[in-house]
Design an enzyme around this catalytic site. Structure first.
Site, short mmCIF file in Angstrom:
data_model
loop_
_atom_site.label_atom_id
_atom_site.label_comp_id
_atom_site.label_asym_id
_atom_site.label_seq_id
_atom_site.Cartn_x
_atom_site.Cartn_y
_atom_site.Cartn_z
N HIS A 193 -8.40 -3.92 -0.93
CA HIS A 193 -7.75 -5.37 -1.16
C HIS A 193 -8.77 -6.23 -1.95
O HIS A 193 -8.90 -7.32 -2.04
CB HIS A 193 -7.73 -6.09 0.21
CG HIS A 193 -6.97 -5.41 1.34
ND1 HIS A 193 -7.56 -4.80 2.16
CD2 HIS A 193 -5.61 -5.36 1.65
CE1 HIS A 193 -6.84 -4.21 3.10
NE2 HIS A 193 -5.30 -4.43 2.82
N HIS A 250 0.86 -1.35 -0.03
CA HIS A 250 0.07 0.13 0.01
C HIS A 250 0.73 1.51 0.07
O HIS A 250 0.21 2.48 0.22
CB HIS A 250 -1.03 0.09 1.29
CG HIS A 250 -1.80 -1.21 1.28
ND1 HIS A 250 -2.82 -1.34 0.44
CD2 HIS A 250 -2.02 -2.01 2.31
CE1 HIS A 250 -3.54 -2.74 0.82
NE2 HIS A 250 -3.03 -2.97 1.94
#
Ligand SMILES: Nc1ncnc2c1ncn2[C@@H]1O[C@H](COP(=O)(O)OP(=O)(O)O)[C@@H](O)[C@H]1O
Ligand SMILES: Nc1ncnc2c1ncn2[C@@H]1O[C@H](COP(=O)(O)OP(=O)(O)O)[C@@H](O)[C@H]1O
Ligand SMILES: [Mg+2]
Ligand SMILES: [Mg+2]
Ligand SMILES: [Mg+2]
Ligand SMILES: [Mg+2]
Lengths: 214, 335, 335, 214
Positions: free
Chosen positions: B220, B58
């Site tokens: 996700h 991320h």
């Protein structure tokens, strides 16, 4: 009845569980993929590879300490939701065991009870939430029941395993309340809970050991 | 899988090696574990330590916000995986200067459990720990069930504001208070256009059709609100912005900061085209924009997509937001 | 074409509207033309104005470097198209404060011709104009033919250093001198993994196979050195870094700044995995790294790929590189 | 021979060129795609749409000024390499014309000569570099030759057009020295130069006008 599980037996059970997780890796990935991130097969093989590595290399003879340390090895190797929950379960379950060198059916029931409670505390979950609890709780009840009725260790394990298989199927109708699956809300109904399957596979490790040793 | 990687299993550790090598004197690590990132500097006595943690994949989340006026440490997990409680504990011990440690992290099961365990362990070592869990994705749970919401890009604001407050040597309760206020004042919603590939998995975790988008998808690949044909930029904003605005709700006369976040593959050009429409709509609603952040603040590797976060400001939040901050991934001079 | 856009023909203008709207007080425009971006501030008497220009689709290039300690203006073209000489002239007139204007831009035919025309027009209006053309892609022409080389991400260093020099109120000849020195001291080489789509064209301008990469490809898809199967990150660096190092050549004991640039879709994680290997190899060669820049500095919209640029420093360049700089797309505090 | 081109004729020629570019848009894109960025069809239609728009709306009667202003319109609308070069050509060519209201063959030769020289100066290119120059130079030579031999305007234009068609084919064997095509080095040999094709299409506009008017 002198039947019981000593540290060596527990190590063997852990190795059974590891082999089962390795074999079911892709199945667990698929189950988790349906409503999660699909890592369950990866994290569970990691978790029990680490557990097994620890167990096969330790000289620990106290079942309680052995099980707690197994939990710590899992926490380190597999800090996913299920890894952390199972690690907590092993730590709390191990801590609850009083027996010094050999554990019987009653101890096993105590172990699973504390295992379950530890997960409920950690995950703030309860029966019916479509989690591993929905398999662990029937296992615990079955073991307590067998112990009270003086069943043999192998009988008690067999009964608990069968019940766990049914319990996994029973999760299908539940609505997920925790983790990624909860985002699916109503759509989670009709799908088998991946974590519950892990609970059943752990029980299967005990069952396989018991089959081949008693 | 077109990635610049070596062995997939070394993805995270090699990435961290690169980061540590690239920013000497800025980032280091604790307990001889590369995944326990800490700010390289002398601890300031009395400053609350702020730690975060979460899965990799991320960047600049999470470790990219370890820096001056921001966070003091970060436990780094595998791709999309929580770090372990032990790693969190290492970070906690390394950054505590006696004033306690505040954990700020996103609302994901694995992270929560591990931070809970870490907090229990830290308390056994007499370190005061408090926690703030970020969850501001309005697509992830309906109003009324805010506590179930996923944490996404809006966590940047919480880091920024808590970091500024801690820098003023406020108490842990004060830092926690402004972090919670920020949480309460921020909302996010996103759109995904393509999936990303977890290196160890080697294949996309979900599939979107050639001309499909998913409104509200999580970082996700968690399910969003609905999937449908790709719309024009303005139409997408027309759809998501009102859902953000009505949730808090943000009102006429409010002053806000806007974050338009790219999920990875989406170019800055497109983020500005999205912002253009946000700007128009906010003007229509008579909501004034104090400061914009447009770029990649919380990604999913090479996922294409974007999210919009809005933070409602008051005098205190505005003052804290305006403070300088500096990390290898984020620089801001005094506004 | 999964893009956040409205009508493809409005891509550039809507992007600029978004940028201007997002950064009030920082960026404005001249001659009532959104494509003539200038820094919004009072002109400093005696400061050389620095202008750039080029096609759109490369953010933060080119207009992203208009800011303090950087550039004063930028003419913005269509996607991958030069802006017009007239637009460059508008920018030139708007930023000249009497000390002359330096053009810094990449070595592309359309840009050169238009800047040449603009320079002629500016001189007719009594504005002193000098030009520095950046071309540092070693894959684009062999050693000995440096003047044919394409300008790619390394132009960032030229902006940074010329901007710092101009800030010290140096003469236009001095600013030009350090810009040229920077040009002479920087080399770049890149790898492309996927193409990008020009919005008005709607389809990729070239095709790379599912498991192919092209070493040395230009940022508009210009041919590189060779195309072949995608290699591991370390192998790619093993292949390109020696070609960069031997070209200048960079030698044992040199001090350098390293820029690892993402072309658009490539995540920061991967850029750091690439940097890790660069770091190792430079250490082996006994070349020390003063400062790294890792991220997106010159992109091709959603192209996946990366480039490595190395700038050889001397005392003067190092001092100028260390100066603070600030634009909506790039912030640096004093190093 | 009183035959000549006045401002109205020039406007008509520009409109012919515009229609030709529109028709050849995809062909130019394909040619440019082979060794460039494929924008030539887009930029040339833009360039001549702008040129035509200016020309059809101006009251200008001086061919010189009309041609120069056409160049300026192109520079603004199509600042690509070819757009800028052609803009330069029109500006320099227009500037070189002495005739007040009507241009003859000699003037046309002068126009193309200055057009060509303007591009060479701007592009730092020379004949043989595989650019539009390799079409413009033969056109210029042909027009001068015809003027010297007192050919009619229409004969001169026809000859120059035929020569331009041949010149385009002759670029195939050349190696590119400028622009994106130069990156292809040896590989550029064997492919027709896109910009030269534009030169020929401009000449074709004159030819079509001459065919239908003389
Ligand atoms: N709060 C909770 N309490 C108990 N079990 C939980 C909880 N949240 C999730 N689970 C169990 O964890 C399983 C998913 O585990 P895992 O794949 O490790 O999650 P993740 O990948 O999201 O971290 C679920 O199927 C469920 O059985
Ligand atoms: N320096 C130059 N001098 C003359 N003509 C040139 C020069 N460079 C390129 N050309 C011509 O321009 C053509 C390409 O034009 P264009 O497609 O507009 O270029 P780009 O898209 O690269 O800006 C080439 O085919 C060639 O004929
Ligand atoms: Mg999972
Ligand atoms: Mg990116
Ligand atoms: Mg990008
Ligand atoms: Mg072209």
């Amino acid at each position: 009845m002198t039947e019981g599980l000593n540290a060596e037996d527990i190590k063997s059970i852990i190795s059974h569980i590891k082999n089962i997780m390795d074999g079911q890796r892709d199945y667990l990935i698929d189950l988790d993929n349906a409503m999660g991130d699909g890592d369950l097969g990866i994290t569970m093989t990691k978790a029990f590879t680490a557990a097994n590595e620890y167990a096969q290399n330790t000289a620990e003879i106290s079942p309680s300490k052995l099980l707690m340390a197994t939990g710590m090895a899992i926490a380190k190797a597999a800090p996913s939701t299920m890894g952390t929950l199972i690690a907590t379960g092993f730590m709390k379950g191990g801590k609850a065991i009083q027996a010094a060198e050999q554990i019987g059916l009653k101890d096993l029931a105590v172990f699973f009870e504390a295992f379950t409670q530890g997960i409920m505390d950690r995950g703030k979950s309860k029966p019916g939430d479509k989690t591993i609890i929905d398999v662990l709780q029937p296992i615990t009840l079955s073991l307590h029941h067998s112990a009270k009725n003086d069943k043999s260790l192998s009988e008690g394990i067999t009964d608990a395993f069968y019940i766990s298989q049914q319990a996994v199927l029973d999760t299908i109708q539940l609505k997920a309340q925790h983790g990624r699956a909860a985002y699916y809300q109503e759509a989670s109904i009709g799908k088998q809970d991946a974590g519950s399957t892990v609970g059943m596979l752990i029980m299967k490790g005990l069952y396989q050991f018991s089959k081949s040793n008693f | 899988m077109k990635k610049f990687i070596n062995e997939p299993i070394h993805f995270v550790d090699e990435m961290i090696e690169g980061i540590i090598g690239a920013h000497p004197g800025k980032l280091g690590y604790a307990a001889n574990d590369l995944r326990c990132i800490i700010k390289e500097c002398n601890k300031i006595k009395g400053k609350v330590g702020i730690a975060t943690g979460g899965g990799s994949g991320h960047l600049p989340l999470f470790l990219g916000y370890v820096g001056d006026g921001l966070l003091d440490g970060c436990a780094v997990g595998g791709v999309f995986q929580s770090p372990s409680a032990e790693q969190m504990l290492h970070v906690t011990k390394a950054i505590d200067s006696g004033a306690g440690v505040l954990y700020i992290y996103g609302n994901y099961g694995g992270d929560i459990m591990n931070f809970d365990m870490a907090a229990e362990m830290a308390e056994m070592e007499n370190i005061k720990v408090e926690q703030v869990i970020a969850g501001e994705d309005v697509a992830s749970a309906p109003k009324g069930e805010e506590r179930k919401r996923r944490g996404v890009a809006g966590i940047f604001f919480i880091y920024k504001i808590a970091g500024a407050m801690a820098n003023e040597l406020a108490t842990i309760d004060e830092v926690k208070r402004v972090a919670e206020k920020t949480c309460a004042n921020v909302r996010t919603m996103g759109v995904a256009l393509t999936p990303c590939i977890v290196p160890e998995a080697g294949r996309p975790s979900f599939i979107l059709g050639e001309n499909e988008m998913e409104i509200g998808m999580g970082i996700h690949g968690e399910p969003g609100i609905h999937r449908g044909p790709l719309k024009k930029a303005d139409e997408i904003i027309n759809e998501i912005l009102p859902q953000i605005l009505s949730d808090l709700p943000y009102k006429k006369g409010d002053e806000v900061s806007v974050l338009v976040n790219g999920l990875g593959a989406t170019p800055k050009e497109e983020l500005y085209i999205l912002y253009r429409r946000v700007h128009h709509l906010l003007k229509q609603e008579d909501i004034s924009v104090y400061k914009t952040y447009i770029g990649e603040f919380a990604t999913s590797m090479e996922m294409a997509g974007a999210s919009v976060s809005i933070l409602k400001l008051d005098g205190e939040l505005k003052r804290l937001l305006s403070k300088p901050a500096s990390s290898p991934f984020f620089e801001q001079t005094q506004l």
